[in-house]
Scaffold this motif. Sequence first.
Motif, mmCIF file in Angstrom:
data_model
loop_
_atom_site.group_PDB
_atom_site.id
_atom_site.type_symbol
_atom_site.label_atom_id
_atom_site.label_comp_id
_atom_site.label_asym_id
_atom_site.label_seq_id
_atom_site.Cartn_x
_atom_site.Cartn_y
_atom_site.Cartn_z
ATOM 1 N N THR A 152 0.832 -1.198 0.000
ATOM 2 C CA THR A 152 0.000 0.000 0.000
ATOM 3 C C THR A 152 0.870 1.253 0.000
ATOM 4 O O THR A 152 2.012 1.237 0.457
ATOM 5 C CB THR A 152 -0.936 0.029 1.215
ATOM 6 O OG1 THR A 152 -0.150 0.116 2.413
ATOM 7 C CG2 THR A 152 -1.801 -1.222 1.268
ATOM 8 N N CYS A 153 0.303 2.348 -0.492
ATOM 9 C CA CYS A 153 1.085 3.578 -0.621
ATOM 10 C C CYS A 153 1.318 4.264 0.715
ATOM 11 O O CYS A 153 2.288 4.994 0.875
ATOM 12 C CB CYS A 153 0.398 4.539 -1.580
ATOM 13 S SG CYS A 153 -1.256 5.042 -1.065
ATOM 14 N N GLU A 213 0.740 7.067 3.676
ATOM 15 C CA GLU A 213 0.562 8.517 3.600
ATOM 16 C C GLU A 213 1.458 9.078 2.489
ATOM 17 O O GLU A 213 2.683 9.014 2.578
ATOM 18 C CB GLU A 213 0.915 9.155 4.934
ATOM 19 C CG GLU A 213 0.999 10.675 4.916
ATOM 20 C CD GLU A 213 -0.242 11.339 4.343
ATOM 21 O OE1 GLU A 213 -0.092 12.101 3.366
ATOM 22 O OE2 GLU A 213 -1.348 11.097 4.860
ATOM 23 N N GLY A 217 -1.338 2.848 -5.455
ATOM 24 C CA GLY A 217 -1.350 4.272 -5.139
ATOM 25 C C GLY A 217 -1.458 5.100 -6.399
ATOM 26 O O GLY A 217 -1.662 4.579 -7.509
ATOM 27 N N ASN A 253 -6.698 13.878 0.696
ATOM 28 C CA ASN A 253 -6.153 12.571 0.319
ATOM 29 C C ASN A 253 -6.447 11.474 1.347
ATOM 30 O O ASN A 253 -6.185 10.298 1.093
ATOM 31 C CB ASN A 253 -4.641 12.665 0.119
ATOM 32 C CG ASN A 253 -4.272 13.319 -1.190
ATOM 33 O OD1 ASN A 253 -5.033 13.264 -2.156
ATOM 34 N ND2 ASN A 253 -3.109 13.950 -1.231
ATOM 35 N N VAL A 266 -6.252 7.113 1.062
ATOM 36 C CA VAL A 266 -5.284 6.302 1.808
ATOM 37 C C VAL A 266 -5.982 5.099 2.438
ATOM 38 O O VAL A 266 -5.498 3.960 2.381
ATOM 39 C CB VAL A 266 -4.580 7.145 2.885
ATOM 40 C CG1 VAL A 266 -3.718 6.261 3.782
ATOM 41 C CG2 VAL A 266 -3.717 8.238 2.250
ATOM 42 N N ILE A 273 1.196 5.163 7.746
ATOM 43 C CA ILE A 273 0.131 6.152 7.627
ATOM 44 C C ILE A 273 0.263 7.173 8.758
ATOM 45 O O ILE A 273 0.962 6.934 9.736
ATOM 46 C CB ILE A 273 -1.270 5.506 7.703
ATOM 47 C CG1 ILE A 273 -1.448 4.742 9.033
ATOM 48 C CG2 ILE A 273 -1.522 4.604 6.503
ATOM 49 C CD1 ILE A 273 -2.860 4.216 9.267
ATOM 50 N N THR A 329 5.896 7.844 9.252
ATOM 51 C CA THR A 329 5.881 8.566 7.982
ATOM 52 C C THR A 329 7.117 9.426 7.759
ATOM 53 O O THR A 329 7.429 9.783 6.625
ATOM 54 C CB THR A 329 4.649 9.472 7.916
ATOM 55 O OG1 THR A 329 4.627 10.299 9.098
ATOM 56 C CG2 THR A 329 3.368 8.651 7.875
#
Length: 327
Positions: free
Chosen positions: A11-12, A14, A40, A88, A92, A116, A295
């Motif tokens: 997963t992308c 944040e 993403g 965004n 997420v 995240i 992050t």
Amino acid sequence: MPRTPLPVALTCGEPAGIGPEIAVKAWDHLRARLPFFWIGDPAHLPQGAPHQLIDAPEDAFSVAGHALPVLAHPFPGAAIPGTPTPENAAAVIEVIARAVQLVGRGHASAVCTAPISKKALKDGAGFAHPGHTEYLAHLAGVDRVVMMLACPDLRVVPVTIHVALSEVPRLLTADLLSDTIRITHAALERDFGIHGPRLAVAGLNPHAGEGGTMGLEDLERIAPVIAALRAEGYAVAGPLPADTMFHPAARAKYDAAICMYHDQALIPIKTLDFAGGVNVTLGLPFIRTSPDHGTAFDIAGTGVADPSSLIAALRMATEMAAARASE
């Protein structure tokens, strides 16, 4: 490196953090040796990063040798390094759910999650969960999951996690401790391929209470749970003084250490392998790993982020998926 017939879904996280940067760096390090695909918005990747859009997860195998495979998930806003934007946040969350859905439908072998910002998700999308782990448990319909931190030399499991030390004795119930040990034992067998795992349980108090002279929790709460599990055939030792559990000779005697609170577990593993630790969620119907860092908004966009923990998380996800597939 074991290979499964399905790639890992990354997963992308944040987009204003270091997630996009370390995804590209991890791909560049692993390439075709460990194919994974990134979910993403490709516009959030570092400028000039080699990437290729894919139509389906399995396309990652043919793409990974020359570009980062990207399963596109459009976001409404740009990625501003170091500054998360509320618009965004919902996307997420959607990406995490999409990754879980892909694994559940048999299109990916595991979920690996980039960090995240819980505050950004709460502010921007009313995110109601304390973090990744709780949201994943919600998606899976699971009541109780366990957090493991792992590196080549140590696996640790905190029974209580993000709570004040003053709250630990109250929260440390027999049911919580027993469930944590059982979930850890099952995961070591199923996901790590360890037959008859050996578990070491730390005491809560100094010297594991020293016979009750330094607190009664070890005698009254922890020891009875261990005795009951031993009677069932579990190879579990304790409660043990935490200050003597983590030197090399002690670590050789167990496959995972069960610790009573956050720092008791995380200090030893971060001392041993600060950059390479992996966060693993046990007790889910799917495999989930994550780098053991946040992050890093302070260095986002500077190009200096270290991908070591993400690389380790992708490797561990692949190894765990191979272990499950061999059952």
